[in-house]
Design an enzyme around this catalytic site. Structure first.
Site: not given
Lengths: 155, 487
Positions: B236, B431
């Site tokens: 991430c 994202c």
């Protein structure tokens, strides 16, 4: 509230459904030189005639990795690192690569990786566990070197 | 929520379905209207049309999101599945993307907790142990207790380890996982304003630290918050920034933003690999008076004095390079000390030692696979996906959501004796960059390094509907859609 649920549901549905059939995208790029030409005319100067590397020039060996792994590394260098803000540990090569591309030495990372593997890859033998650059003496071609057919199978 | 935002949402959805040639009403009928969870669990999406009769023993190392979704899809796709998952952790299938929200007090810590046992597909054997030895020449994996398990196909989805030990001064020597035993780290990270949302309990402690930080600013004291991003690939890639945006939001909410300086210290020299998103993020930072200082890698923390030490590095013109026929560059670096009240650490990350240094690992630790077929570069019956795979840009749940289908299709093709691997991963990553409480920029992209939006909208805009997607819809999609092998 009902309207909110509707939006949520719709957004979720759209997001879940789209892009499920996306194959590799992007336009085909054609390169002026073949991987072999680029290697012989440019890469070779520092990475060596057999991809053995050159510690003095801080050029790592390229003959210690198979095509798949090498392709990822080449891809990373050509793309200026591939993580959002992690940066890259090959700043210098990134700079060099940009200059080389300007000079016409652009190449397809996959084709280059396959060329290097086919031409130079040598399976690391258990004896040379030390992390040293291989000596300059001509290494005899090992029987472990994969055949072209195998190299192509990774495609 | 206000009317304008609602209208925007509806218009967007209508526009999308119009593009697909159906009305929203019909689309809703098609998918059912009993809630996103039920919708996605019914699998209107990509359930394989026909089950395969192919046979073979499949061993999956790792039962997190990537591994368990793969197990589920194999179960759905094979007539006679023979699947074993090796996973020692009780909470491996937890919802890690929610940890950002926990860290900013938007969700309770328990909102991300999901037990591994509840997500094991029926018929799948779960071995609650760690795989410690890999012998791909003999097609075996050995567990911590010495149990040797043979396989026809091996899928490696073991995730990654957080390596806080690389940062001096914390007194941490072992690596941890996000959901495993974190005692070694939690005794330091979580106290004195030092925080990290990258492990589950760390996210809970981050919220406590953030509240203290905001209170201090509110009391009139000038405070400094710093946010790091290491020099390794991380999972991430947006989270180091998301937690900063949320700190900004909490300070504003308390009317104390003017008393705080917020600074982002990434090792790299970009906000994002995709230039459109990079530019958008820099604009958002400027608008919020959030500052950044590129090319700083956190190397040490003085936990008592609250000082962080960075390795600052830069390029400068070097000597003439005859081979290049240009001036080369050389690297310079120096140590920089920065005092802080609040420090958010994104730790260096790596593949588990026992896998990275095994025959299926690589010099960098990650499992090297063909980036499109996800097949191991040396061992044809080994595949890898998720955080442990050496795939560019691929360490997100959104990537895993594309990758697990590729792995299942390709393994089944091999089992059926096909010579071509039919399925290819194109590098898709998403994202959902949280930019405030109530807005998200949905950054979708792939290896073309261009935005690849799923919606007909400017993808560089922060929007309330993406906030809804992130906060309400993605968790049920993941926990019930993806982990059942369908969406």
């Amino acid at each position: 509230m009902k309207k909110l649920n509707l939006i949520l549901l719709s957004v979720g549905a759209v997001f879940a459904l789209t892009g499920c059939n996306d194959g590799p995208t992007g336009e085909k790029i054609t390169y002026a030189k073949s991987a072999q030409e680029v290697y012989d005319q440019s890469c070779k100067k520092c990475h060596g005639a057999n991809g053995e590397g050159n510690t003095e020039k801080k050029a790592p060996a390229l003959n210690d990795r198979q095509a798949g792994e090498l392709e990822l590394d080449l891809y990373d260098v050509k793309n200026g690192g591939t993580n959002q803000s992690s940066g890259t540990d090959h700043d210098i090569m990134e700079h060099n690569m940009k200059k080389l591309i300007d000079k016409g030495y652009d190449y397809d990372p996959k084709a280059m990786a396959l060329y290097i593997e086919k031409s130079f890859f040598k399976m690391p033998s258990p004896e040379d566990t030390e992390e040293e650059t291989p000596a300059t003496e001509e290494a005899p071609a090992t029987t472990e070197t994969p055949t072209t057919e195998e190299a192509n199978a990774t495609r | 929520m206000n009317k304008k935002q609602m209208k925007e949402g509806i218009e967007l959805i209508d526009a999308h379905f119009k593009g697909e040639g159906i009305s929203r009403r019909d689309a809703m009928k098609l998918f059912g209207t009993s809630g996103a969870a039920a919708l996605l669990a019914t699998g209107a999406t990509t359930t394989p049309v026909q089950a395969s009769e192919a046979k073979g023993k499949i061993v999956i190392v790792g039962g997190g999101l990537a591994g368990m979704s793969t197990a589920a899809r194999f179960t759905n796709s094979l007539d006679n599945p023979d699947i074993t998952v090796i996973e020692p952790a009780d909470m491996a299938t937890s919802y890690q993307p929610g940890q950002t929200l926990v860290g900013a007090g938007i969700w309770e810590g328990s909102a991300v907790d999901y037990k591994t046992a509840d997500f094991v597909p029926s018929g799948v054997t779960l071995i609650k142990e760690k795989a410690v030895e890999f012998d791909p020449d003999k097609n075996t994996v050995t567990t911590a207790s010495g149990k040797k398990i043979g396989y026809d196909y091996l899928v490696v989805a073991a995730g990654l380890k957080l390596d806080f030990g690389k940062i001096e001064g914390l007194g941490i020597t072992e690596t941890i996982t996000t959901r495993g035993d974190d005692k070694a780290v939690r005794k330091v990270v979580g106290k004195n304003g030092i925080s990290s949302i990258y492990f589950a309990n760390g996210a809970i402690d981050t919220w406590a630290n953030m509240q203290q930080f905001v209170d201090k600013a509110k009391s009139g004291k000038k405070v400094k918050g710093i946010f790091t991003h290491p020099n390794t690939p991380i999972k991430c890639g947006g989270a180091p920034k998301k937690i900063m945006y949320l700190t900004d939001a909490r300070l504003r909410e308390a009317g104390a933003r003017d008393n705080a300086e917020l600074m982002f210290y990434p090792n790299g020299s970009k906000m994002f690999g995709v230039s459109e998103y990079h530019n958008a993020i820099q604009r958002q930072f400027e608008a919020r008076d959030m500052k950044w200082n590129y090319r700083h890698n956190l190397v040490a923390v003085d936990t008592e004095k609250k000082v962080a030490t960075f390795n600052k590095h830069w390029k400068q013109k070097g000597a003439w390079d005859e081979d290049l026929e240009e001036y080369g560059i050389e690297m310079k670096n120096e140590k920089v000390e920065v005092p802080f009240d609040f420090l958010h650490i994104t730790p260096p990350m790596k593949a588990a030692e026992e896998i990275g240094s095994s025959p299926i690992g690589s010099s960098k630790g990650w499992v090297p696979v063909n980036k499109e077929t996800l097949q191991h570069v040396k061992y044809k019956n080994v595949f890898a996906l998720g955080d442990i795979a050496a795939v560019p840009m691929g360490k997100t749940g959104g990537s895993a959501r594309k990758q697990y289908k590729v792995v299942v299709d390709n393994v089944i093709a091999m089992m059926e004796g096909k010579s071509e691997l039919p399925s290819k991963y194109a590098g898709y990553t998403v994202c959902p960059l949280i930019t405030s409480i109530g807005t998200v920029m949905l950054a979708e992209f792939n290896w073309t390094k261009k935005p690849t939006p799923s919606f007909p909208l400017d993808p560089t805009q922060e929007r309330w509907i993406w906030w809804l997607l992130k906060v309400y819809a993605l968790k049920p999609m993941t926990q019930y859609g993806m982990l059942s092998g369908r969406a």
